[in-house]
Every structure is written in C-alpha cells, then in structure tokens.
Design a protein around this motif. Sequence first.
Motif, PDB file in Angstrom:
ATOM      1  N   VAL A 115       0.838  -1.194   0.000  1.00  0.00           N
ATOM      2  CA  VAL A 115       0.000   0.000   0.000  1.00  0.00           C
ATOM      3  C   VAL A 115       0.879   1.251   0.000  1.00  0.00           C
ATOM      4  CG1 VAL A 115      -1.788   1.278   1.223  1.00  0.00           C
ATOM      5  CG2 VAL A 115      -1.826  -1.225   1.207  1.00  0.00           C
ATOM      6  N   SER A 116       0.682   2.123  -1.002  1.00  0.00           N
ATOM      7  CA  SER A 116       1.370   3.414  -1.086  1.00  0.00           C
ATOM      8  C   SER A 116       0.382   4.519  -0.756  1.00  0.00           C
ATOM      9  CB  SER A 116       1.956   3.618  -2.486  1.00  0.00           C
ATOM     10  OG  SER A 116       2.873   2.599  -2.824  1.00  0.00           O
ATOM     11  N   ARG A 117       0.855   5.532  -0.034  1.00  0.00           N
ATOM     12  CA  ARG A 117      -0.018   6.627   0.394  1.00  0.00           C
ATOM     13  C   ARG A 117       0.591   7.982   0.040  1.00  0.00           C
ATOM     14  NH1 ARG A 117      -0.891   2.667   4.327  1.00  0.00           N
ATOM     15  NH2 ARG A 117      -3.097   2.275   4.780  1.00  0.00           N
ATOM     16  N   TRP A 118      -0.305   8.932  -0.263  1.00  0.00           N
ATOM     17  CA  TRP A 118       0.071  10.320  -0.511  1.00  0.00           C
ATOM     18  C   TRP A 118      -0.808  11.233   0.354  1.00  0.00           C
ATOM     19  CZ3 TRP A 118       0.314   6.546  -3.992  1.00  0.00           C
ATOM     20  CH2 TRP A 118       1.422   6.470  -4.842  1.00  0.00           C
ATOM     21  N   VAL A 119      -0.223  12.316   0.853  1.00  0.00           N
ATOM     22  CA  VAL A 119      -1.005  13.363   1.507  1.00  0.00           C
ATOM     23  C   VAL A 119      -1.352  14.385   0.425  1.00  0.00           C
ATOM     24  CG1 VAL A 119      -1.052  15.155   3.269  1.00  0.00           C
ATOM     25  CG2 VAL A 119       0.124  12.993   3.711  1.00  0.00           C
ATOM     26  N   VAL A 120      -2.647  14.569   0.176  1.00  0.00           N
ATOM     27  CA  VAL A 120      -3.124  15.385  -0.942  1.00  0.00           C
ATOM     28  C   VAL A 120      -3.728  16.674  -0.387  1.00  0.00           C
ATOM     29  CG1 VAL A 120      -4.615  15.446  -2.970  1.00  0.00           C
ATOM     30  CG2 VAL A 120      -3.628  13.268  -2.196  1.00  0.00           C
ATOM     31  N   THR A 121      -3.314  17.805  -0.980  1.00  0.00           N
ATOM     32  CA  THR A 121      -3.870  19.107  -0.625  1.00  0.00           C
ATOM     33  C   THR A 121      -4.514  19.705  -1.867  1.00  0.00           C
ATOM     34  OG1 THR A 121      -2.087  19.442   0.978  1.00  0.00           O
ATOM     35  CG2 THR A 121      -3.400  21.361   0.384  1.00  0.00           C
ATOM     36  N   PRO A 122      -5.830  19.671  -1.978  1.00  0.00           N
ATOM     37  CA  PRO A 122      -6.491  20.280  -3.152  1.00  0.00           C
ATOM     38  C   PRO A 122      -6.254  21.792  -3.189  1.00  0.00           C
ATOM     39  CG  PRO A 122      -7.977  18.785  -2.001  1.00  0.00           C
ATOM     40  CD  PRO A 122      -6.802  18.981  -1.102  1.00  0.00           C
ATOM     41  N   THR A 123      -6.010  22.315  -4.369  1.00  0.00           N
ATOM     42  CA  THR A 123      -5.798  23.757  -4.548  1.00  0.00           C
ATOM     43  C   THR A 123      -6.909  24.405  -5.362  1.00  0.00           C
ATOM     44  OG1 THR A 123      -4.413  23.290  -6.489  1.00  0.00           O
ATOM     45  CG2 THR A 123      -3.299  23.554  -4.374  1.00  0.00           C
ATOM     46  N   GLU A 124      -7.867  23.606  -5.830  1.00  0.00           N
ATOM     47  CA  GLU A 124      -8.978  24.144  -6.612  1.00  0.00           C
ATOM     48  C   GLU A 124     -10.257  23.421  -6.200  1.00  0.00           C
ATOM     49  OE1 GLU A 124      -8.116  23.557 -10.710  1.00  0.00           O
ATOM     50  OE2 GLU A 124      -6.250  24.721 -10.663  1.00  0.00           O
ATOM     51  N   ALA A 125     -11.371  24.170  -6.191  1.00  0.00           N
ATOM     52  CA  ALA A 125     -12.669  23.551  -5.921  1.00  0.00           C
ATOM     53  C   ALA A 125     -13.157  22.826  -7.172  1.00  0.00           C
ATOM     54  CB  ALA A 125     -13.681  24.613  -5.502  1.00  0.00           C
ATOM     55  N   GLY A 126     -14.030  21.855  -6.975  1.00  0.00           N
ATOM     56  CA  GLY A 126     -14.555  21.071  -8.099  1.00  0.00           C
ATOM     57  C   GLY A 126     -14.260  19.598  -7.889  1.00  0.00           C
ATOM     58  N   THR A 127     -14.006  18.893  -8.989  1.00  0.00           N
ATOM     59  CA  THR A 127     -13.705  17.464  -8.935  1.00  0.00           C
ATOM     60  C   THR A 127     -12.229  17.235  -9.234  1.00  0.00           C
ATOM     61  OG1 THR A 127     -15.948  16.884  -9.645  1.00  0.00           O
ATOM     62  CG2 THR A 127     -14.265  15.187  -9.839  1.00  0.00           C
ATOM     63  N   LEU A 128     -11.531  16.687  -8.270  1.00  0.00           N
ATOM     64  CA  LEU A 128     -10.126  16.323  -8.463  1.00  0.00           C
ATOM     65  C   LEU A 128     -10.078  14.908  -9.024  1.00  0.00           C
ATOM     66  CD1 LEU A 128      -7.071  16.685  -8.116  1.00  0.00           C
ATOM     67  CD2 LEU A 128      -7.344  15.949  -5.732  1.00  0.00           C
ATOM     68  N   ILE A 129      -9.450  14.757 -10.184  1.00  0.00           N
ATOM     69  CA  ILE A 129      -9.394  13.458 -10.864  1.00  0.00           C
ATOM     70  C   ILE A 129      -7.952  12.990 -10.940  1.00  0.00           C
ATOM     71  CG2 ILE A 129      -9.867  12.196 -12.989  1.00  0.00           C
ATOM     72  CD1 ILE A 129     -12.073  14.199 -13.596  1.00  0.00           C
ATOM     73  N   VAL A 130      -7.708  11.821 -10.382  1.00  0.00           N
ATOM     74  CA  VAL A 130      -6.429  11.145 -10.575  1.00  0.00           C
ATOM     75  C   VAL A 130      -6.655  10.080 -11.643  1.00  0.00           C
ATOM     76  CG1 VAL A 130      -4.638   9.730  -9.515  1.00  0.00           C
ATOM     77  CG2 VAL A 130      -5.709  11.574  -8.203  1.00  0.00           C
ATOM     78  N   PRO A 131      -6.082  10.252 -12.834  1.00  0.00           N
ATOM     79  CA  PRO A 131      -6.359   9.319 -13.938  1.00  0.00           C
ATOM     80  C   PRO A 131      -5.756   7.943 -13.662  1.00  0.00           C
ATOM     81  CG  PRO A 131      -4.571  10.789 -14.529  1.00  0.00           C
ATOM     82  CD  PRO A 131      -5.095  11.280 -13.202  1.00  0.00           C
ATOM     83  N   PRO A 132      -6.135   6.945 -14.469  1.00  0.00           N
ATOM     84  CA  PRO A 132      -5.488   5.630 -14.319  1.00  0.00           C
ATOM     85  C   PRO A 132      -3.968   5.763 -14.411  1.00  0.00           C
ATOM     86  CG  PRO A 132      -7.396   5.471 -15.761  1.00  0.00           C
ATOM     87  CD  PRO A 132      -7.197   6.925 -15.491  1.00  0.00           C
ATOM     88  N   LEU A 133      -3.277   5.110 -13.492  1.00  0.00           N
ATOM     89  CA  LEU A 133      -1.823   5.224 -13.398  1.00  0.00           C
ATOM     90  C   LEU A 133      -1.176   3.874 -13.677  1.00  0.00           C
ATOM     91  CD1 LEU A 133      -1.749   7.229 -10.045  1.00  0.00           C
ATOM     92  CD2 LEU A 133      -1.364   8.180 -12.316  1.00  0.00           C
ATOM     93  N   LEU A 134      -0.014   3.913 -14.310  1.00  0.00           N
ATOM     94  CA  LEU A 134       0.773   2.701 -14.551  1.00  0.00           C
ATOM     95  C   LEU A 134       1.747   2.530 -13.403  1.00  0.00           C
ATOM     96  CD1 LEU A 134       1.494   3.017 -18.388  1.00  0.00           C
ATOM     97  CD2 LEU A 134      -0.308   1.699 -17.237  1.00  0.00           C
ATOM     98  N   VAL A 135       1.679   1.367 -12.752  1.00  0.00           N
ATOM     99  CA  VAL A 135       2.494   1.090 -11.577  1.00  0.00           C
ATOM    100  C   VAL A 135       3.476  -0.033 -11.892  1.00  0.00           C
ATOM    101  CG1 VAL A 135       2.481   0.454  -9.141  1.00  0.00           C
ATOM    102  CG2 VAL A 135       0.577   1.779 -10.090  1.00  0.00           C
TER     103      VAL A 135
END
Length: 377
Positions: A115-135
């Motif tokens: 399990v990998s984790r990130w601390v995310v801080t949104p900078t814009e209102a709306g929908t934040l999308i993380v696209p499919p990622l290659l791991v």
Amino acid sequence: MREERVFDMVKQGRWSGSAGAWWIALMLLVVAAWTPPARAQSTISANAAFEREACYLGDQIRLVISVENADTVDAPDLSGVPGATFAFAGTGNESRTSVSISNGRRRESTVKRLVSRWVVTPTEAGTLIVPPLLVQVGGGQVVETNEARLRVIEPERETREVLVARVDSEKVYVNQPVRVSVSWRLVATIEDYSFRASKADDGLLIRTLEKPRRNNQQRYEIDLYGGTALGTLGYDTLDGQRVRAMEFDLLVTPTESGRLDLGPIVVSYDERIDRRSSRRVLAESAPITFDVRPMPTDGRPENFTGLLGTHGISMDAEPTSVSVGDPIALEVTIFGPEPMAGVRDGPDLAAIPASADGNRLASEGWTQRAGSQLGER
C-alpha cells in the motif's frame, strides 16, 4: 481385467470379506494420495482511492494505491496531476495471513498487499481526478490502476479583507530575498484553520520564518508552502476598528526574472456561529506581483558571484599554536538568507593581505560541508 472383476463383484453382491476390505483400503489410499494441480499464479491488481469522497478546499486528505499479489512496487509520480499537491508518504506491506480449521483440517491463505499513500492538498474547488496510473510492480511488469475522484467543496467566502500580505518593495532582483508579513484579522471565534491551499509561482523560493515574540507570547503553527511558520497574536485594523490578528512572516527569494506572483495566500477555517454550530469559511489575500529584474552588469565587480542580502561570516582555526610548516584546519562559516546562490567556494586567502603573508592554501582547496541549519554554508 482386475477393474472389470471389481465391478462384476459389486453387481453380483459378492463384494465382501477380506477382498472387499482390501479394495476399499486401496481406493482410500488412492484418494488420499491424489492432490489437485497447483493453482495458477494469482493475478496482480491495483486499486486507487481517496479515504473520503469529499473534502473542503484547503484541507488535506490521503490517496491510497493498493497493489495485491506483487513482491515490489515503485510508487508512480503524481506531480503532473493538476488541482492539488501530492506529498508521498511511503509504501508499507499490509499482507495478511488467515487460518481456518474445518472438520479437523487446517487451511491457510495469504493475501499479499503493498500500500502506497500520498497526503493530498487540493488547490482548486470542483472534482479532483487522478487518472489511471501505470504502476511498476517488479520483474518488468506493469499494472494499471482505476481512476480516482474527489469532490472538493469550496467553503463560504469571506468578503471582508481579513487576510493581508505586505512587502516593502515589489521590485527586486534575481536571488534578492524579501520579507513578506502576513496578518490574519480574527473577526470571529476560530476553531480550526488551514493555509495549505496558498498558491505561488514556481520561480519563487519561499521559506517560512519564526515570528519574534514578546513576553512569552503563545506561538501558532501555520503550515504552508511546504514549511511551518511560527506566528504570534498581535493587533491590526479592519474598517477602522482595532482587532486581534495572527501574524507571521515569509522570506521570499525570486530565482528567475519576470513577473512572479506570491498568492493568493488562502486560509480556510471553522467559524463558530453559536454553541452548537459552525460554518466553514475561506479567505484570500490579494496576490503580490513581483517585478523581478536580472542583476545589472554596469559597475559589477569582476569577482561578483551573485550573492545578495545581508550576510555574516565567522572563522575558526585548529590548532592555534603551531610550528612553521605545520598544517592548520581553517573553518569559515557564512550566514545569510537562502538560497545563498552566490556562495560557491571559500574566500580567496591570497586576496587578504593578513593571511597571504606566510600562508598558503592546500592544493586540494576548500572542502564544503552541509550547514547545520538553513542559511548556513
């Protein structure tokens, strides 16, 4: 054939006695010795998800990417995902083994999970999308995650000018550090706050500072721009009225020429309405636009390295009592505001008359080491 005789004996009812017992034992032995073929290797899969479906602008939330049945994982780079900052928090092994016993038989199963984790801080209102990622999962294999979405809610906006950033001059040179003073005028009872959605152009190097305090004032931590400023409570004026204010300082150094924006500095906070309820509020400062100019060439000293600002220097020597020809360890420390881009080497001893007479620098020259704190070389 022996098998045909067995079936004939069963049909004719002659399956008894020692022959029947012998054949039963043989069949049980065959069944016990037979084992199913090994299962195919478990499929490697990856799943990405935020820990909650929604959060307020300025809050922090965790993104989790879970990979099953892999031995190793290389965390993907999320720096190109717009609308938020991503701080990698590490990868951990959360594999689990379970044991069950049924009818006296023990069964053991293992689920391999990294399990990998990130601390995310949104900078814009709306929908934040993380696209499919290659791991990358080791052995040259690559697995793709699903798309992860987060609803970022913008709090109510404060219309009054409660957050102010001030600077002595907006006209600066490249690598010239300037101090920015921030005042947050507290016009209500505040229960929680966050400055993490504050913005700045990439060409600005920002260092958080410790505000000097008087008479053992309480300090307040302000997390922004990747650091923690230490602020104090003071007073400011809003609409002609004297109000309490949280005050802190930033040291801003432009690293490239042009027009660069600091801000808006953003604070989101819970404002108490009554004993049982509160509301989420967002306030912004007006951005500061720096007019950054390259250093002039006219009149520039020949040995100028680009170091700007007020600096200090100290020197220690060990030993202080020697014979002619004995080496002396000379340590020179330079203090000043970051980024200290002009500090490239130690001083030219040959240019200092007091040290040039009877002394020479070793052939390997100066050796640099990291300072014990920021602003030290």
